[in-house]
Design a protein around this motif. Sequence first.
Motif, short mmCIF file in Angstrom:
data_model
loop_
_atom_site.label_atom_id
_atom_site.label_comp_id
_atom_site.label_asym_id
_atom_site.label_seq_id
_atom_site.Cartn_x
_atom_site.Cartn_y
_atom_site.Cartn_z
N ILE A 20 0.82 -1.22 0.00
CA ILE A 20 0.00 0.00 0.00
C ILE A 20 0.85 1.26 0.00
CG2 ILE A 20 -0.34 -0.06 2.51
CD1 ILE A 20 -2.75 1.34 -0.17
N LYS A 21 1.95 1.27 0.70
CA LYS A 21 2.78 2.47 0.74
C LYS A 21 3.30 2.81 -0.66
CE LYS A 21 6.77 4.46 3.13
NZ LYS A 21 7.77 4.23 4.18
N LYS A 22 3.71 1.81 -1.40
CA LYS A 22 4.24 2.00 -2.75
C LYS A 22 3.14 2.42 -3.74
CE LYS A 22 5.92 -1.06 -6.23
NZ LYS A 22 6.48 -2.37 -6.49
N ASN A 23 1.92 1.95 -3.54
CA ASN A 23 0.83 2.18 -4.50
C ASN A 23 -0.26 3.11 -3.99
OD1 ASN A 23 1.73 0.37 -6.65
ND2 ASN A 23 1.43 -1.22 -5.12
N LEU A 24 0.02 3.86 -2.97
CA LEU A 24 -0.99 4.71 -2.33
C LEU A 24 -1.65 5.68 -3.30
CD1 LEU A 24 -2.26 5.10 0.43
CD2 LEU A 24 -0.54 6.82 0.92
N THR A 33 -12.96 5.87 1.55
CA THR A 33 -12.33 4.56 1.41
C THR A 33 -12.27 3.81 2.74
OG1 THR A 33 -10.97 5.42 -0.37
CG2 THR A 33 -10.27 3.35 0.62
N ILE A 34 -12.60 2.54 2.70
CA ILE A 34 -12.46 1.64 3.83
C ILE A 34 -11.35 0.66 3.46
CG2 ILE A 34 -13.60 -0.21 5.13
CD1 ILE A 34 -16.21 1.38 4.67
N SER A 35 -10.51 0.31 4.43
CA SER A 35 -9.37 -0.55 4.13
C SER A 35 -9.26 -1.70 5.12
CB SER A 35 -8.06 0.25 4.20
OG SER A 35 -8.06 1.28 3.25
N ILE A 36 -8.78 -2.81 4.60
CA ILE A 36 -8.34 -3.92 5.43
C ILE A 36 -6.85 -4.04 5.15
CG2 ILE A 36 -8.52 -6.39 5.91
CD1 ILE A 36 -11.39 -6.24 4.78
N LEU A 37 -6.04 -3.88 6.19
CA LEU A 37 -4.58 -3.92 6.05
C LEU A 37 -4.08 -5.23 6.65
CD1 LEU A 37 -3.95 -0.27 7.24
CD2 LEU A 37 -4.20 -1.09 4.89
N TRP A 38 -3.21 -5.93 5.93
CA TRP A 38 -2.76 -7.27 6.31
C TRP A 38 -1.24 -7.35 6.29
CZ3 TRP A 38 -3.63 -11.95 2.54
CH2 TRP A 38 -3.15 -13.12 3.13
N ASN A 39 -0.67 -7.73 7.40
CA ASN A 39 0.77 -7.93 7.48
C ASN A 39 1.10 -9.37 7.09
OD1 ASN A 39 3.47 -8.06 7.97
ND2 ASN A 39 3.31 -7.78 10.18
N GLN A 40 1.61 -9.55 5.88
CA GLN A 40 2.02 -10.87 5.41
C GLN A 40 3.51 -11.15 5.63
OE1 GLN A 40 0.27 -12.69 1.81
NE2 GLN A 40 -0.24 -10.58 1.27
N ASN A 41 4.19 -10.22 6.27
CA ASN A 41 5.63 -10.37 6.51
C ASN A 41 5.89 -11.34 7.67
OD1 ASN A 41 6.67 -8.18 4.66
ND2 ASN A 41 5.17 -7.06 5.88
N ASN A 42 7.15 -11.72 7.82
CA ASN A 42 7.55 -12.59 8.94
C ASN A 42 7.90 -11.80 10.18
OD1 ASN A 42 7.25 -14.95 7.44
ND2 ASN A 42 9.28 -14.74 6.56
N THR A 43 7.89 -10.47 10.06
CA THR A 43 8.17 -9.59 11.20
C THR A 43 7.06 -8.56 11.32
OG1 THR A 43 9.49 -8.11 9.82
CG2 THR A 43 10.69 -9.86 10.96
N LYS A 74 6.10 5.34 8.84
CA LYS A 74 6.92 4.46 9.68
C LYS A 74 6.93 3.01 9.17
CE LYS A 74 6.04 7.26 13.78
NZ LYS A 74 7.25 8.02 13.72
N THR A 75 6.18 2.75 8.11
CA THR A 75 6.06 1.40 7.57
C THR A 75 7.25 1.10 6.66
OG1 THR A 75 3.66 1.65 7.61
CG2 THR A 75 4.53 -0.17 6.31
N GLU A 76 8.07 0.13 7.06
CA GLU A 76 9.27 -0.20 6.29
C GLU A 76 9.09 -1.43 5.41
OE1 GLU A 76 12.60 -0.39 8.92
OE2 GLU A 76 12.18 1.57 9.77
N LYS A 77 8.19 -2.31 5.75
CA LYS A 77 7.95 -3.54 4.98
C LYS A 77 6.65 -3.39 4.19
CE LYS A 77 10.98 -6.36 7.24
NZ LYS A 77 11.81 -7.40 6.80
N PRO A 78 6.46 -4.19 3.14
CA PRO A 78 5.21 -4.13 2.39
C PRO A 78 4.01 -4.49 3.27
CG PRO A 78 6.82 -5.52 1.27
CD PRO A 78 7.39 -5.19 2.61
N LEU A 79 2.92 -3.84 3.04
CA LEU A 79 1.68 -4.08 3.78
C LEU A 79 0.57 -4.29 2.76
CD1 LEU A 79 0.50 -4.19 6.65
CD2 LEU A 79 0.08 -1.74 6.47
N THR A 80 -0.05 -5.45 2.78
CA THR A 80 -1.12 -5.78 1.85
C THR A 80 -2.37 -4.99 2.23
OG1 THR A 80 -0.23 -7.99 1.51
CG2 THR A 80 -2.54 -7.66 0.94
N ALA A 81 -3.10 -4.50 1.25
CA ALA A 81 -4.31 -3.73 1.53
C ALA A 81 -5.42 -4.09 0.56
CB ALA A 81 -4.01 -2.24 1.43
N PHE A 82 -6.61 -4.17 1.10
CA PHE A 82 -7.85 -4.29 0.33
C PHE A 82 -8.61 -3.00 0.61
CE2 PHE A 82 -6.56 -8.42 1.85
CZ PHE A 82 -6.60 -9.21 0.72
#
Length: 131
Positions: A20-24, A33-43, A74-82
């Motif tokens: 989401i940060k890259k494609n905002l 807009t309503i969002s569901i944010l999902w952390n698919q990372n290992n951290t 503050k988001t350093e890793k990719p965050l999946t968003a719907f």
Amino acid sequence: MKFKYTDTKVDSVFGMTDDIKKNLTYFNTNKDTISILWNQNNTAVTLEIDNTIVTLQPNQLITTTYLHHVSYNKTEKPLTAFMFNRPFYCIRDHDSEVSCNGILFFGTQELPIVTIPEDQKENLVRSMRFL
């Protein structure tokens, strides 16, 4: 990956991205807009919602609405968003029957964080590949 669906007939929008940060700007997350944010990372992933730091652990989801101010600075890793708007998830002209302002997005003062059970994670990943 990014995907966006619009239906001009009912003014509905649905989008999803694995970063989401890259494609905002592509998704134009605006006042409706309503969002569901999902952390698919290992951290863990950190973001800021309404001036509060929120940490999402791996396999956690959080929902936000157009009433929240979300910052990914503050988001350093990719965050999946719907992301979607009200016309997308509500049945047109049947709001009283489906209660679009119900508990899922508007029914609590706290931000709802949901942990996805490990045995269900693959179902969500498969669903994203389908789209």
